[in-house]
Design an enzyme around this catalytic site. Sequence first.
Site, mmCIF file in Angstrom:
data_model
loop_
_atom_site.group_PDB
_atom_site.id
_atom_site.type_symbol
_atom_site.label_atom_id
_atom_site.label_comp_id
_atom_site.label_asym_id
_atom_site.label_seq_id
_atom_site.Cartn_x
_atom_site.Cartn_y
_atom_site.Cartn_z
ATOM 1 N N ARG B 195 6.279 -59.762 61.595
ATOM 2 C CA ARG B 195 7.542 -59.743 61.577
ATOM 3 C C ARG B 195 8.286 -58.251 61.406
ATOM 4 O O ARG B 195 9.051 -58.304 61.228
ATOM 5 C CB ARG B 195 7.356 -59.914 59.592
ATOM 6 N N LYS B 217 18.953 -59.875 72.758
ATOM 7 C CA LYS B 217 18.570 -61.326 73.061
ATOM 8 C C LYS B 217 17.020 -60.852 73.613
ATOM 9 O O LYS B 217 16.767 -60.273 74.896
ATOM 10 C CB LYS B 217 19.618 -61.403 74.046
ATOM 11 N N GLU B 259 25.238 -59.336 88.055
ATOM 12 C CA GLU B 259 25.657 -59.244 86.949
ATOM 13 C C GLU B 259 26.685 -58.391 86.383
ATOM 14 O O GLU B 259 27.591 -58.370 85.723
ATOM 15 C CB GLU B 259 24.840 -59.167 86.316
ATOM 16 N N LYS B 301 28.753 -54.535 77.909
ATOM 17 C CA LYS B 301 28.201 -55.663 77.328
ATOM 18 C C LYS B 301 27.840 -53.962 76.081
ATOM 19 O O LYS B 301 28.089 -55.607 74.596
ATOM 20 C CB LYS B 301 26.393 -55.107 78.470
ATOM 21 N N GLU B 311 26.309 -64.159 69.136
ATOM 22 C CA GLU B 311 27.344 -64.062 69.846
ATOM 23 C C GLU B 311 27.646 -65.449 68.959
ATOM 24 O O GLU B 311 27.515 -66.841 69.378
ATOM 25 C CB GLU B 311 26.315 -65.551 70.697
ATOM 26 N N ARG B 315 30.627 -62.992 72.814
ATOM 27 C CA ARG B 315 29.532 -62.723 73.314
ATOM 28 C C ARG B 315 29.185 -63.980 74.449
ATOM 29 O O ARG B 315 28.959 -63.417 75.381
ATOM 30 C CB ARG B 315 28.741 -62.306 72.293
ATOM 31 N N ASN B 319 28.389 -65.277 79.447
ATOM 32 C CA ASN B 319 27.481 -66.322 80.314
ATOM 33 C C ASN B 319 27.683 -67.159 81.411
ATOM 34 O O ASN B 319 27.732 -67.646 81.440
ATOM 35 C CB ASN B 319 27.664 -67.308 78.483
ATOM 36 N N HIS B 322 26.082 -68.109 84.484
ATOM 37 C CA HIS B 322 25.240 -68.876 83.663
ATOM 38 C C HIS B 322 24.304 -70.178 82.879
ATOM 39 O O HIS B 322 23.494 -70.576 83.274
ATOM 40 C CB HIS B 322 24.739 -67.930 82.174
ATOM 41 N N HIS B 326 21.504 -71.355 84.597
ATOM 42 C CA HIS B 326 20.271 -71.576 84.309
ATOM 43 C C HIS B 326 19.558 -72.649 84.758
ATOM 44 O O HIS B 326 18.242 -73.358 84.772
ATOM 45 C CB HIS B 326 20.194 -71.822 82.642
ATOM 46 N N HIS B 339 16.758 -65.065 88.734
ATOM 47 C CA HIS B 339 17.734 -64.745 87.691
ATOM 48 C C HIS B 339 19.316 -64.746 87.892
ATOM 49 O O HIS B 339 19.965 -64.784 88.048
ATOM 50 C CB HIS B 339 17.620 -64.646 86.717
#
Lengths: 406, 406
Positions: B195, B217, B259, B301, B311, B315, B319, B322, B326, B339
């Site tokens: 955890r 993330k 990016e 960032k 987000e 934030r 994207n 993206h 994606h 990517h």
Amino acid sequence: MAASASSLLAAPASSSCGAISPQLPRGAPAAASVASPSRHSCYLLRASPSRRHRSRFVANAAPTMQPPAESRVSTVVDVDLGDRSYPIYIGAGLLDEPDLLQRHVHGKRVLVVTNTTVAPLYLDKVTWALTHNNLNVSVESVILPDGEKYKNMDTLMKVFDKAVESRFDRRCTFVALGGGVIGDMCGFAAAAFLRGVNFIQIPTTLMAQVDSSVGGKTGINHPLGKNLIGAFYQPQCVLIDTNTLNTLPDRELASGIAEVVKYGLIRDAPFFEWQEKNMPKLLAREPNALAYAIKRSCENKAEVVAQDEKESGLRATLNLGHTFGHAIETGTGYGAWLHGEAVAAGTVMATDMSHRLGWIDDSIRKRVVDILKQAKLPIAPPETMTVEKFKNIMASCKPKGRGRRN
Amino acid sequence: MAASASSLLAAPASSSCGAISPQLPRGAPAAASVASPSRHSCYLLRASPSRRHRSRFVANAAPTMQPPAESRVSTVVDVDLGDRSYPIYIGAGLLDEPDLLQRHVHGKRVLVVTNTTVAPLYLDKVTWALTHNNLNVSVESVILPDGEKYKNMDTLMKVFDKAVESRFDRRCTFVALGGGVIGDMCGFAAAAFLRGVNFIQIPTTLMAQVDSSVGGKTGINHPLGKNLIGAFYQPQCVLIDTNTLNTLPDRELASGIAEVVKYGLIRDAPFFEWQEKNMPKLLAREPNALAYAIKRSCENKAEVVAQDEKESGLRATLNLGHTFGHAIETGTGYGAWLHGEAVAAGTVMATDMSHRLGWIDDSIRKRVVDILKQAKLPIAPPETMTVEKFKNIMASCKPKGRGRRN
């Protein structure tokens, strides 16, 4: 009435596990001395009559928390965790009150995670409660195989598969409907799906109602150890409909009682004494006795969790009997022994070790054995669990002290 | 010098995706209008010359942060997230400074998670840096197969297997040594193992250095969508040794530049203009140019993440490109396109859509295409990605608005 929390009978030991022994203080209960868990891997009983520990009161048993006038809610226990606080509703027939459940649903889509045993009994009822007079919400469900041996990554993936295939987005709610295994898996799935979605617990076993649904520990087992993969993730609410215990097998009921006994031992001597007198009523499923035991257990757990959400110290006292117990579950194969059965045997072992270390006298050991016997729980590990086997398993799968993130 | 953060060129669109178009404001850069992500699933460029948005300054580029006197650290960018704050160290040869790494290790045991490409290059160096003059720490490693297609549950389990089999407890540190895939998987493993254990990022690709290692993330892909399973989990520190870029293939370098371009477009017009002039230096791996681009990207960032860790709004501007990107990665099979390559094509699509919607003029669209062409990045999706395929994938795998947990 909230648990007194002023009477503690147990504390972490200042040594590693190995030996065994017990004794319960007569008269006034003894206080706990909680040592740093980084040095301790096993939680034993210790009588420390010179110190009394009064906890800050965080578990709050209000009669209602804005329920409808006709609500059947008999108790609300608040778990105080700042912006992650949530209520535990306890009462008979709460699943007949759609408002109670619906107020905690976020978004328009709900995924009920349940199992093959619970689904035929309560899935329709829960779906009704979620959608009654509420056309905005649609409900999907995923029905997992039943049992601790399925609390693994393969089964967890079925929850993700269902959520992804159903095109759930972040504005959704996962509902755990079942016992501890379902709650742990659904909770971890909710924590990880899209990096966190809303989550409600509807525990249907005594074990889940008094222990696993409260406090935010979620996760799955690894083949080499229990609960090694997971998250601390708190639900929006826990809804305990005590009527669901009417369908619970006797062995499962007893398993839950092992955790009820634990609360009495570690921090609530009056509750332990109440249990000694009322165990026959609990076993006979007398509704008021069960409701009281659940309430008091939740209050105790809520108080501990509110003070130590991520187990940097005090929360580890909740692990009494669990170091040996987890080893029994791992060593015998998940599911052979129910969790509470393993904890019961583990509690006797921890009590015995405490006695051998001279921390408690023999009368406590005897009372622990007696109450677990009353509950028809095992008081010794299976013969297949040799000392060597215990040592091997306990060395490999016991998480010790925590770092910065506590 | 920190990024200005006063110049924003991009904003979420107030419609769903489908059309395309662009234009970049001449002279003074335009401000962003960030709308609620619950209504928007695609982030486009919008010129809003009537509003200027000045962000609170949270990214702090101090020359050093208590490094040793002889430190090669050229920049420290602080990510300000309260008790989860951490530094990003940027400089040439940082892996030759054991102190820098060792001060962020918790406990005595370290698990380095890396891959078959990076291990032969840097695993020995990192192991040396962790253990030099430090007998207290022992290092284990797990070497995963290299590539986005392995960013899945099966590969993640290898990390858990290694940690469990090596009997790691909570007082340990996971170190991600590699690109974005390694960082995402190691970070999620650190979040979920027992955890949550401590975690350090050592990104070795430009993509990871300017984007994926910063902001917490973490996660893995589901067969039906990218990053659908994971956690927000912040590292103890990010250590960027720019010397590691010397071994990076050209195609990977260009992927990272996609990016870098994004930061210029969404919130830092002077940085974009700098890139337009200095792209040849970046492609030639001129050390000062790369270090500046990395620093400025991390500052941008860090600023966004500090304002919106989970987000809930701002934030989501990160994207840009993206949503389409994606879909390209999912539609072509993870790993076929890098990517950044997919993001580059996605950025052109988003820019084109913004232009068609009348939000930006054609000169911006042209400048976006030009800079991506300069970087030798794709400016259109593959022909196999039909409109129908885009729509299907984007409907199934795009997380939309978030609930309470933001």
